[in-house]
Write a protein that holds these residues in place. Structure first.
Motif, PDB file in Angstrom:
ATOM      1  N   PHE A   1      45.990  60.970  50.336  1.00  0.00           N
ATOM      2  CA  PHE A   1      45.240  59.857  49.764  1.00  0.00           C
ATOM      3  C   PHE A   1      45.720  58.521  50.328  1.00  0.00           C
ATOM      4  CE2 PHE A   1      45.479  63.323  46.695  1.00  0.00           C
ATOM      5  CZ  PHE A   1      44.121  63.601  46.509  1.00  0.00           C
ATOM      6  N   ASN A   2      45.395  58.295  51.609  1.00  0.00           N
ATOM      7  CA  ASN A   2      45.858  57.097  52.299  1.00  0.00           C
ATOM      8  C   ASN A   2      44.959  55.893  52.039  1.00  0.00           C
ATOM      9  OD1 ASN A   2      48.002  58.482  53.297  1.00  0.00           O
ATOM     10  ND2 ASN A   2      47.133  58.831  55.325  1.00  0.00           N
ATOM     11  N   THR A   3      44.943  55.470  50.767  1.00  0.00           N
ATOM     12  CA  THR A   3      44.233  54.268  50.358  1.00  0.00           C
ATOM     13  C   THR A   3      45.095  53.517  49.357  1.00  0.00           C
ATOM     14  OG1 THR A   3      43.091  55.432  48.558  1.00  0.00           O
ATOM     15  CG2 THR A   3      41.941  55.299  50.684  1.00  0.00           C
ATOM     16  N   GLY A   4      44.975  52.207  49.374  1.00  0.00           N
ATOM     17  CA  GLY A   4      45.676  51.388  48.386  1.00  0.00           C
ATOM     18  C   GLY A   4      47.174  51.337  48.591  1.00  0.00           C
ATOM     19  N   GLY A   5      47.880  50.954  47.528  1.00  0.00           N
ATOM     20  CA  GLY A   5      49.328  50.832  47.581  1.00  0.00           C
ATOM     21  C   GLY A   5      50.019  52.182  47.508  1.00  0.00           C
TER      22      GLY A   5
END
Length: 325
Positions: free
Chosen positions: A202-206
């Motif tokens: 899940f390479n999104t956001g912080g």
């Protein structure tokens, strides 16, 4: 994961300071090894994953010459599970193509190849730690087919793993990332299952629950313990080794020009020699040496030259801490 510009992001609470690192030249005194550690609640310390000529360590120091590292870490280039990932590139964008990558954590290969669909890693390898199975490491953008051991193979920290490439990206570099809590679930999916398929966490956001802060500054030499002199073929007291129990002068024969790190027991010492029978340049060793590739003999001659150790004999002292009989 692809290198665009080179920034090191230092995170402190909600404050993020962006430091431009167009050329990273770190003095040798600025970086010290610490014990290898996988830390669930803080920063982990794994071993340096790259080998080859002038970039044997993250100082870029070889034979007394300090080189230039370019490194990208953290957002806005990495997100989610890869938030703390590092992209390591030596000097120019393609100068490190085909250089060696070594295993940074001992464990089991749970994925190698290109994921379907490819989330941008290109040819990659994922290793689940055998010290703490909640951790795993991913190395991406490797040369296709350069990782020989099949999935399910146990590998040891410090052994050869593959070659730096540019699969899944434009420029050659190593994308290195450590994960934690891999048996946890996010959005209904388990991290371990996704990693076993080579997928992103899940390479999104912080930073999410899988993102593990880490540094490539750990050494097994700090935790290794034995009652005899040990010479290792790999840095960080890893890989094949030669042991000596009794004091005396030894020609290294089958271990000639292979010693890359060494462990000297407490209250003992060892003198290394460049040539057989105690000849050539020499140095007294009184403790663990995690990477002889950044050290010299007493006369300033590099111990490792052109990527190869030059140690051909060693004298082991039992009752001396300063290499005297």
């Amino acid at each position: 994961m692809a290198i665009r510009r080179c920034f090191r992001r230092v995170k402190s609470g909600v404050l993020t300071i962006a430091i431009a690192l167009l050329i990273l030249a770190v003095p040798s005194s600025a970086w010290a090894m610490v014990p290898f550690a996988l830390n669930s609640s803080g920063t982990s310390h794994i071993i340096w994953a790259q080998r080859g000529a002038s970039w044997d360590n993250r100082l870029g120091n070889y034979g007394g010459v300090t080189g230039n590292w370019q490194v990208v870490t953290g957002s806005p280039y990495h997100y989610g599970g890869d938030y703390y990932a590092d992209d390591w590139n030596w000097r120019s964008y393609n100068e490190d193509c085909y250089k060696h990558v070594v295993v940074p954590i001992s464990g089991t290969i749970i994925f190698k190849g290109v994921a379907n669909p490819d989330p941008g890693y290109g040819y990659q390898v994922v290793i689940q730690s055998n010290q703490n199975s909640n951790f795993a490491w991913r190395g991406a953008h490797l040369v296709s087919g350069s990782v020989s051991p099949p999935v399910g193979t146990t590998v040891q920290a410090g052994q050869f793993l593959g070659l730096v490439g540019n699969t899944g990206t434009q420029y050659c570099h190593l994308h290195s990332v450590l994960y934690k809590n891999i048996y946890s679930y996010l959005n209904g999916q388990q991290g371990r299952v996704l990693l076993g398929q080579g997928k992103a966490l899940f390479n999104t956001g912080g930073p999410n629950i899988f993102a593990a802060p880490f540094e490539h500054d750990g050494s097994h030499c700090n935790t290794f313990s034995a009652s005899q002199l040990n010479l290792f073929e790999n840095a960080n007291c890893n890989g094949p080794r030669q042991q000596y129990v009794n004091p005396g002068l030894y020609n290294l024969t089958t271990f000639n020009d292979l010693t890359r790190s060494m462990y000297v027991p407490p209250f003992k010492s060892a003198r290394i020699y460049q040539h057989a029978n105690g000849g050539g340049s020499t140095r007294c060793i009184t403790g663990s040496m995690w990477d002889l590739g950044i050290d010299t003999y007493s006369n300033g001659v590099p111990i490792v030259q052109n990527g190869l150790s030059t140690i051909s004999s060693v004298r082991y002292y039992h009752n001396s801490t300063n290499c005297t009989l």
